[in-house]
Design an enzyme around this catalytic site. Structure first.
Site, mmCIF file in Angstrom:
data_model
loop_
_atom_site.group_PDB
_atom_site.id
_atom_site.type_symbol
_atom_site.label_atom_id
_atom_site.label_comp_id
_atom_site.label_asym_id
_atom_site.label_seq_id
_atom_site.Cartn_x
_atom_site.Cartn_y
_atom_site.Cartn_z
ATOM 1 N N GLU A 44 15.620 8.629 42.846
ATOM 2 C CA GLU A 44 16.936 8.910 43.034
ATOM 3 C C GLU A 44 17.496 8.030 44.047
ATOM 4 O O GLU A 44 16.953 8.219 45.426
ATOM 5 C CB GLU A 44 17.003 10.515 43.402
ATOM 6 C CG GLU A 44 18.380 10.736 43.929
ATOM 7 C CD GLU A 44 18.373 12.230 44.897
ATOM 8 O OE1 GLU A 44 19.344 12.233 45.459
ATOM 9 O OE2 GLU A 44 17.260 12.896 44.789
ATOM 10 N N ARG A 48 24.656 6.496 49.353
ATOM 11 C CA ARG A 48 25.174 6.465 51.056
ATOM 12 C C ARG A 48 25.258 5.118 51.525
ATOM 13 O O ARG A 48 25.848 5.103 52.556
ATOM 14 C CB ARG A 48 24.031 7.084 51.541
ATOM 15 C CG ARG A 48 23.502 8.618 51.075
ATOM 16 C CD ARG A 48 22.666 9.272 51.964
ATOM 17 N NE ARG A 48 21.964 10.466 51.201
ATOM 18 C CZ ARG A 48 21.021 11.211 51.930
ATOM 19 N NH1 ARG A 48 20.438 10.755 52.893
ATOM 20 N NH2 ARG A 48 20.581 12.453 51.228
ATOM 21 N N THR A 72 23.731 12.039 45.935
ATOM 22 C CA THR A 72 24.852 12.311 46.689
ATOM 23 C C THR A 72 26.136 12.001 46.008
ATOM 24 O O THR A 72 27.058 11.548 46.701
ATOM 25 C CB THR A 72 24.789 11.246 48.184
ATOM 26 O OG1 THR A 72 23.464 11.133 48.403
ATOM 27 C CG2 THR A 72 25.462 11.999 49.369
ATOM 28 N N LYS A 132 19.219 22.001 42.467
ATOM 29 C CA LYS A 132 18.412 21.492 43.860
ATOM 30 C C LYS A 132 19.109 22.301 45.054
ATOM 31 O O LYS A 132 20.217 22.687 45.263
ATOM 32 C CB LYS A 132 18.826 20.213 43.995
ATOM 33 C CG LYS A 132 18.890 19.378 45.437
ATOM 34 C CD LYS A 132 19.374 18.176 45.617
ATOM 35 C CE LYS A 132 19.955 17.925 46.832
ATOM 36 N NZ LYS A 132 20.601 16.496 47.092
#
Length: 212
Positions: A44, A48, A72, A132
């Site tokens: 993953e 960011r 994200t 999640k």
């Protein structure tokens, strides 16, 4: 592997999904190769940094044996950019129906973030049952997941946030936890020094975390 119909297959590759923050594109390939050498194939890469999307594109093209996803994601535009870069799955810190709809339209498997019972129910209403828990430690962690096992039977979780090699086995013992997310596989000092052997060692240790 068809992740579109069963994103839960992500958890079948190992007990830990590394949460990867890439600051420099040139680090992406050796970093990913080090994780693969340790047996970690689901990666993953979080959106960011400016390097994230180019890194995803590079890894998707260069390492077909890796299952590279984007983390994200917060909006439909993020989903489109991730798909265009070659991401094979997406992870979000929270959940909105708009994001869920965008990922479905793009056939981009989504692991949506939740932190409350209401958010779990919203995700379930939209057909998502592999979720999640984020930020896991801050919102109740192990105790919360244990309490959700009965009212949310059939829902599976990947707790992320505050997960360490020390507490990961406790989470993985829960019947509703299929894997955990963590950043400890990629210590900042090791990445900066290019100590890929250490990353491989940490990845190998992570693969052995699931209780018998």
């Amino acid at each position: 592997m068809n992740l579109i119909n069963d994103p839960l297959q992500l958890a079948s590759h190992g007990p830990v999904i590394p949460v990867i923050v890439i600051e420099r594109v040139q680090e992406a390939l050796p970093l990913a190769e080090a994780l693969l050498a340790g047996g970690v194939s689901v990666l993953e890469v979080t959106l960011r940094t400016e390097a994230a999307l180019p890194a995803i594109a590079q890894l998707a093209k260069t390492l077909p044996e890796a299952i590279v996803g984007a983390g994200t994601l917060r909006c439909a535009a993020d989903a489109q950019r991730a798909k265009d870069a070659g991401a094979r799955f997406a992870v979000s810190p929270g959940y909105t129906p708009a994001l869920g709809a965008a990922c479905r339209a793009l056939q981009l498997p989504l692991l949506p973030g939740v932190a409350t019972s209401s958010e779990v129910m919203t995700a379930l209403d939209d057909g998502f049952s592999f979720l999640k828990l984020f930020p896991a430690a801050a919102v109740g962690g192990h105790a919360l997941l244990k309490s959700w096992a009965s009212p949310f039977a059939g829902v599976h979780f990947c707790p992320t946030g505050g997960i360490t090699p020390a507490n990961a086995p406790q989470y993985l013992q829960l019947s509703n936890v299929r894997c955990v997310g963590g950043s400890w596989l990629l210590p900042g000092d090791a990445v900066r020094a290019g100590d890929w052997a250490r990353v491989t060692q940490l990845a190998r240790a992570a693969q052995a975390l699931r209780p018998a």
